[in-house]
Enzyme design. Structure first.
Site, PDB file in Angstrom:
ATOM      1  N   ASP A  28       0.808  -1.223   0.000  1.00  0.00           N
ATOM      2  CA  ASP A  28       0.000   0.000   0.000  1.00  0.00           C
ATOM      3  C   ASP A  28       0.839   1.270   0.000  1.00  0.00           C
ATOM      4  OD1 ASP A  28      -2.207  -1.686   0.119  1.00  0.00           O
ATOM      5  OD2 ASP A  28      -2.239  -1.655   2.312  1.00  0.00           O
ATOM      6  N   GLU A  29       2.005   1.199  -0.620  1.00  0.00           N
ATOM      7  CA  GLU A  29       2.886   2.366  -0.654  1.00  0.00           C
ATOM      8  C   GLU A  29       2.413   3.385  -1.688  1.00  0.00           C
ATOM      9  OE1 GLU A  29       3.918  -0.744  -1.193  1.00  0.00           O
ATOM     10  OE2 GLU A  29       5.357  -1.323   0.365  1.00  0.00           O
ATOM     11  N   GLY A  30       1.560   2.922  -2.623  1.00  0.00           N
ATOM     12  CA  GLY A  30       1.118   3.806  -3.721  1.00  0.00           C
ATOM     13  C   GLY A  30       1.661   3.322  -5.062  1.00  0.00           C
ATOM     14  N   LYS A  31       1.849   2.020  -5.170  1.00  0.00           N
ATOM     15  CA  LYS A  31       2.397   1.437  -6.415  1.00  0.00           C
ATOM     16  C   LYS A  31       1.483   1.693  -7.601  1.00  0.00           C
ATOM     17  CE  LYS A  31       2.392  -2.550  -4.303  1.00  0.00           C
ATOM     18  NZ  LYS A  31       2.176  -2.141  -2.917  1.00  0.00           N
ATOM     19  N   GLY A  32       0.163   1.556  -7.365  1.00  0.00           N
ATOM     20  CA  GLY A  32      -0.810   1.700  -8.444  1.00  0.00           C
ATOM     21  C   GLY A  32      -0.727   3.061  -9.102  1.00  0.00           C
ATOM     22  N   GLY A  55      -4.539  -4.367  -3.715  1.00  0.00           N
ATOM     23  CA  GLY A  55      -5.530  -3.331  -4.026  1.00  0.00           C
ATOM     24  C   GLY A  55      -4.742  -2.101  -4.421  1.00  0.00           C
ATOM     25  N   HIS A  56      -4.755  -1.771  -5.703  1.00  0.00           N
ATOM     26  CA  HIS A  56      -3.957  -0.648  -6.203  1.00  0.00           C
ATOM     27  C   HIS A  56      -4.897   0.461  -6.671  1.00  0.00           C
ATOM     28  CE1 HIS A  56      -0.419  -3.600  -7.152  1.00  0.00           C
ATOM     29  NE2 HIS A  56      -0.753  -3.578  -5.880  1.00  0.00           N
ATOM     30  N   ARG A 162       2.773 -29.241  -5.736  1.00  0.00           N
ATOM     31  CA  ARG A 162       2.684 -29.822  -7.087  1.00  0.00           C
ATOM     32  C   ARG A 162       1.347 -30.526  -7.362  1.00  0.00           C
ATOM     33  NH1 ARG A 162       8.585 -32.206  -6.245  1.00  0.00           N
ATOM     34  NH2 ARG A 162       7.551 -32.599  -4.274  1.00  0.00           N
ATOM     35  N   GLN A 238       2.045  -6.135  -3.117  1.00  0.00           N
ATOM     36  CA  GLN A 238       2.476  -6.246  -1.727  1.00  0.00           C
ATOM     37  C   GLN A 238       3.762  -5.422  -1.509  1.00  0.00           C
ATOM     38  OE1 GLN A 238       1.444  -9.558  -3.329  1.00  0.00           O
ATOM     39  NE2 GLN A 238      -0.491  -8.697  -2.714  1.00  0.00           N
ATOM     40  N   THR A 253       2.901 -12.552   3.086  1.00  0.00           N
ATOM     41  CA  THR A 253       2.073 -13.208   2.090  1.00  0.00           C
ATOM     42  C   THR A 253       2.821 -14.454   1.605  1.00  0.00           C
ATOM     43  OG1 THR A 253       0.693 -12.856   0.136  1.00  0.00           O
ATOM     44  CG2 THR A 253       2.900 -11.858   0.078  1.00  0.00           C
ATOM     45  N   ARG A 319      -5.523   0.662   8.409  1.00  0.00           N
ATOM     46  CA  ARG A 319      -4.099   0.326   8.394  1.00  0.00           C
ATOM     47  C   ARG A 319      -3.436   0.887   9.641  1.00  0.00           C
ATOM     48  NH1 ARG A 319      -3.751   2.655   2.350  1.00  0.00           N
ATOM     49  NH2 ARG A 319      -4.566   0.872   1.209  1.00  0.00           N
ATOM     50  N   GLY A 426       5.133  12.025  -4.387  1.00  0.00           N
ATOM     51  CA  GLY A 426       3.668  12.094  -4.405  1.00  0.00           C
ATOM     52  C   GLY A 426       3.198  13.153  -3.423  1.00  0.00           C
ATOM     53  N   GLY A 428      -0.294  14.160  -3.463  1.00  0.00           N
ATOM     54  CA  GLY A 428      -1.755  14.096  -3.397  1.00  0.00           C
ATOM     55  C   GLY A 428      -2.214  12.808  -4.057  1.00  0.00           C
TER      56      GLY A 428
HETATM   57  P1  GDP Z   1      -0.735   0.230  -3.590  1.00  0.00           P
HETATM   58  O1  GDP Z   1      -1.313  -1.040  -3.091  1.00  0.00           O
HETATM   59  O2  GDP Z   1       0.739   0.317  -3.321  1.00  0.00           O
HETATM   60  O3  GDP Z   1      -1.050   0.522  -5.025  1.00  0.00           O
HETATM   61  O4  GDP Z   1      -1.382   1.399  -2.728  1.00  0.00           O
HETATM   62  P2  GDP Z   1      -2.948   1.530  -2.320  1.00  0.00           P
HETATM   63  O5  GDP Z   1      -3.700   1.999  -3.496  1.00  0.00           O
HETATM   64  O6  GDP Z   1      -3.417   0.323  -1.626  1.00  0.00           O
HETATM   65  O7  GDP Z   1      -2.842   2.628  -1.190  1.00  0.00           O
HETATM   66  C1  GDP Z   1      -2.277   3.879  -1.442  1.00  0.00           C
HETATM   67  C2  GDP Z   1      -3.331   4.942  -1.143  1.00  0.00           C
HETATM   68  O8  GDP Z   1      -2.703   6.200  -1.110  1.00  0.00           O
HETATM   69  C3  GDP Z   1      -4.401   5.036  -2.206  1.00  0.00           C
HETATM   70  O9  GDP Z   1      -5.596   5.443  -1.601  1.00  0.00           O
HETATM   71  C4  GDP Z   1      -3.888   6.130  -3.131  1.00  0.00           C
HETATM   72  O10 GDP Z   1      -4.930   6.829  -3.805  1.00  0.00           O
HETATM   73  C5  GDP Z   1      -3.222   7.032  -2.143  1.00  0.00           C
HETATM   74  N1  GDP Z   1      -2.047   7.773  -2.637  1.00  0.00           N
HETATM   75  C6  GDP Z   1      -1.078   7.360  -3.494  1.00  0.00           C
HETATM   76  N2  GDP Z   1      -0.132   8.312  -3.609  1.00  0.00           N
HETATM   77  C7  GDP Z   1      -0.533   9.337  -2.823  1.00  0.00           C
HETATM   78  C8  GDP Z   1       0.033  10.626  -2.490  1.00  0.00           C
HETATM   79  O11 GDP Z   1       1.107  11.000  -2.940  1.00  0.00           O
HETATM   80  N3  GDP Z   1      -0.683  11.391  -1.598  1.00  0.00           N
HETATM   81  C9  GDP Z   1      -1.864  10.992  -1.058  1.00  0.00           C
HETATM   82  N4  GDP Z   1      -2.486  11.793  -0.207  1.00  0.00           N
HETATM   83  N5  GDP Z   1      -2.407   9.793  -1.359  1.00  0.00           N
HETATM   84  C10 GDP Z   1      -1.741   8.985  -2.213  1.00  0.00           C
HETATM   85  P1  IMO Z   2      -0.875  -4.262  -2.194  1.00  0.00           P
HETATM   86  O1  IMO Z   2      -0.415  -4.835  -3.511  1.00  0.00           O
HETATM   87  C1  IMO Z   2      -0.998  -4.581   2.137  1.00  0.00           C
HETATM   88  C2  IMO Z   2      -1.041  -8.608   3.833  1.00  0.00           C
HETATM   89  C3  IMO Z   2      -2.319  -9.013   4.550  1.00  0.00           C
HETATM   90  C4  IMO Z   2      -1.734  -9.952   5.592  1.00  0.00           C
HETATM   91  C5  IMO Z   2      -0.624 -10.663   4.828  1.00  0.00           C
HETATM   92  C6  IMO Z   2      -1.030 -12.021   4.259  1.00  0.00           C
HETATM   93  O2  IMO Z   2      -2.154  -3.548  -2.261  1.00  0.00           O
HETATM   94  O3  IMO Z   2       0.231  -3.473  -1.564  1.00  0.00           O
HETATM   95  P2  IMO Z   2      -2.573 -12.734   2.209  1.00  0.00           P
HETATM   96  O4  IMO Z   2      -4.018 -12.487   1.926  1.00  0.00           O
HETATM   97  O5  IMO Z   2      -1.646 -12.254   1.153  1.00  0.00           O
HETATM   98  O6  IMO Z   2      -2.300 -14.178   2.573  1.00  0.00           O
HETATM   99  O7  IMO Z   2      -2.256 -11.892   3.548  1.00  0.00           O
HETATM  100  O8  IMO Z   2      -0.266  -9.803   3.776  1.00  0.00           O
HETATM  101  N1  IMO Z   2      -1.233  -8.138   2.450  1.00  0.00           N
HETATM  102  C7  IMO Z   2      -1.181  -6.855   2.087  1.00  0.00           C
HETATM  103  N2  IMO Z   2      -1.034  -5.744   2.835  1.00  0.00           N
HETATM  104  N3  IMO Z   2      -1.078  -4.493   0.803  1.00  0.00           N
HETATM  105  C8  IMO Z   2      -1.199  -5.600   0.041  1.00  0.00           C
HETATM  106  O9  IMO Z   2      -1.161  -5.564  -1.313  1.00  0.00           O
HETATM  107  C9  IMO Z   2      -1.304  -6.854   0.679  1.00  0.00           C
HETATM  108  N4  IMO Z   2      -1.443  -8.113   0.249  1.00  0.00           N
HETATM  109  C10 IMO Z   2      -1.397  -8.899   1.333  1.00  0.00           C
HETATM  110  O10 IMO Z   2      -2.946  -7.892   5.138  1.00  0.00           O
HETATM  111  O11 IMO Z   2      -1.126  -9.206   6.626  1.00  0.00           O
HETATM  112 MG    MG Z   3      -2.825  -1.673  -1.813  1.00  0.00          MG
END
Ligand code: GDP
Ligand code: IMO
Ligand code: MG
Length: 437
Positions: A28-32, A55-56, A162, A238, A253, A319, A426, A428
């Site tokens: 959830d660093e903001g990869k998407g 979830g991106h 397997r 992840q 994971t 989170r 980033g 916003g």
């Molecule tokens: P991902 O799993 O790494 O793609 O990240 P997520 O989408 O799960 O979570 C990142 C959240 O931060 C999302 O709600 C994005 O819309 C938001 N986001 C991404 N970059 C930024 C940023 O630079 N600033 C702010 N405020 N939100 C951001």
């Molecule tokens: P993105 O790609 C954050 C976490 C789950 C749990 C652990 C194992 O959006 O960054 P799993 O269902 O994979 O067996 O769960 O990993 N987890 C994530 N946390 N972002 C994700 O993906 C995650 N995918 C799995 O919360 O702690």
């Molecule tokens: Mg995510």
């Protein structure tokens, strides 16, 4: 020479033909968001590992209306018309979830059907994997991982044991049905739940009409495209601390999330990857259980959660939030070979008088130089540095110089500690709220 990225047009020449975007913390660093921005300049966007546990999120301002898309299995480049999307062999796919995701994109006017390829070697997730995921968590009780309950762990278990069923097996339906029956019965016996095998068979029979032509040897496809000079973004899922080998095991994971996983998960040789770009949140978050040294249980943690809307994009769970942990990110730089960084969500650090950076750990009173095993990570003492905060909204900043002095200082200090250039910042949620540097 450190990388410099002046603007969006500079991306391709600076990052090279193949780039891997990797999460450096707990996901959830903001990869998407970055995958979406970079994809505009690239030809192919591929997912290498994980499944719908990811979830991106991508937010786009269109005629003053903000639109939000959340991708789980489809690569985030799908919003750009005509891009080729690949779901690689290292992923695990729940076909009904994939079809739902394609359907919801279609409702937004985006048809991806002709541009999507699924690896014939990718393993499939069935409802019994989801049921087993929940059952395993229940059995573990207080020791649960806090999974997303998307069946990820059990599907990878079948792969390693397997006995898994792969996307390519769908093309030989008699064989597929035989394997499905055997595996479903095995799960029912082991866990004592019921699963509707006939329904599962029918769902997949219907799905074949939709996806048959998409199931190919994607590594061969990528190799050919590479030789033709096509550009490729591998979108990580992840984060490094969730990697099955190097993360906070067992609170991880079930796949390799690091850059090595991009090679095995796509069949791309390591020497083809030009740049590994680390996505680094300006603070730290984690969903699910497990150790988290810089976690804040004070109002400061609540401020980060609220400003950053820190709720899971897949499960909606809140989170956990904490200060930036340089030990975590330095480990990610080492394991992945990161040479460029996207610092995300800098705007969220508004209104703190003081911002802390975790710069080191002590274990039993002695400094340590790398991430310890999980059981010790829970008891490390974090060494902090303090930086002055800022109160200005930075979401309109277009260049580094537009940032308040203290925000600039924070970025520069992180760069000094991490020894890797921060080329994207980033500021916003929206696509256009990104500083190039
Ligand atoms: P991902 O799993 O790494 O793609 O990240 P997520 O989408 O799960 O979570 C990142 C959240 O931060 C999302 O709600 C994005 O819309 C938001 N986001 C991404 N970059 C930024 C940023 O630079 N600033 C702010 N405020 N939100 C951001
Ligand atoms: P993105 O790609 C954050 C976490 C789950 C749990 C652990 C194992 O959006 O960054 P799993 O269902 O994979 O067996 O769960 O990993 N987890 C994530 N946390 N972002 C994700 O993906 C995650 N995918 C799995 O919360 O702690
Ligand atoms: Mg995510």
């Amino acid at each position: 020479m450190p990388i410099k990225v002046k603007n969006a047009d500079d991306i391709k020449s600076k990052l090279g033909q193949v780039v891997y975007l990797v999460g450096t913390q707990w996901g959830d660093e903001g990869k998407g968001k970055l995958a979406d921005i970079i994809s505009e300049k690239y030809d192919i966007i591929a997912r290498a590992a994980g499944g719908a546990n990811a979830g991106h999120t991508i937010c786009i301002n269109h005629e003053e209306v903000s639109k939000k898309y959340i991708f789980h299995l489809l690569p985030s480049g799908a919003l750009h018309v005509g891009k080729i999307c690949i779901i690689g062999n290292g992923t695990v796919i729940h076909i009904p979830t994939l079809l739902d995701e394609m359907h919801s994109l279609r409702e937004h006017g985006i048809e991806i059907r002709d541009n999507l390829f699924i690896s014939d070697r990718a393993h499939l997730i069935f409802d019994y994997h989801l049921q087993a995921d929940s059952a395993q968590e229940d059995r573990k009780g207080v020791g649960k991982v806090g999974t997303t309950k998307r069946g990820i762990g059990p599907a990878y278990e079948d792969k390693i044991a397997r006995r898994g069923i792969r996307a390519g097996d769908l093309l030989n339906f008699g064989y597929f049905v035989k394997k499905l029956r055997a595996n479903a019965e095995r799960y029912m016996k082991e866990y004592g739940f019921e699963t509707d095998i006939e329904k599962e068979i029918n769902v997949h029979k219907d799905a074949i009409q939709m996806i048959e032509g998409m199931i190919i040897n994607t590594s061969e496809y990528l190799d050919k495209a590479y030789k033709e000079g096509k550009t490729i973004v591998a979108e990580g899922a992840q984060g490094t601390q969730l990697d099955i080998d190097f993360g906070t095991y067992p609170y991880v994971t079930s796949s390799n999330t690091i850059s090595g996983g991009a090679c095995t998960g796509l069949g791309i040789a390591p020497n083809k990857i030009n740049t590994v770009l680390g996505i680094v949140k300006a603070y730290t978050t984690r969903v699910g259980e497990g150790p988290f040294p810089t976690e804040l249980s004070s109002y400061e943690g609540e401020m980060l959660q609220e400003h950053g809307s820190e709720f899971g994009a897949s499960t909606g769970r809140p989170r956990r939030c904490g200060w930036f942990d340089a030990m975590v990110v330095k480990e990610a730089i080492m394991l992945n070979g990161i040479t460029s960084i996207n610092l995300t969500k800098l705007d969220v650090l508004i209104n703190f008088q003081t911002i802390k950076i975790g710069v080191g750990y002590k274990l039993n009173g002695d400094p340590i130089t790398s991430m310890p095993l999980s059981q010790d990570l829970g008891s490390v003492e974090v060494q902090y540095e303090e930086m002055p905060g800022w109160n200005e909204d930075i979401s309109k900043a277009k260049t580094f110089k537009d940032l308040p002095k203290n925000a600039q200082k924070y970025v520069k200090r992180l760069e000094e500690i991490l020894e890797v250039p921060i080329n994207f910042i980033g500021v916003g949620v929206h696509r256009d709220e990104m500083i190039f540097r």
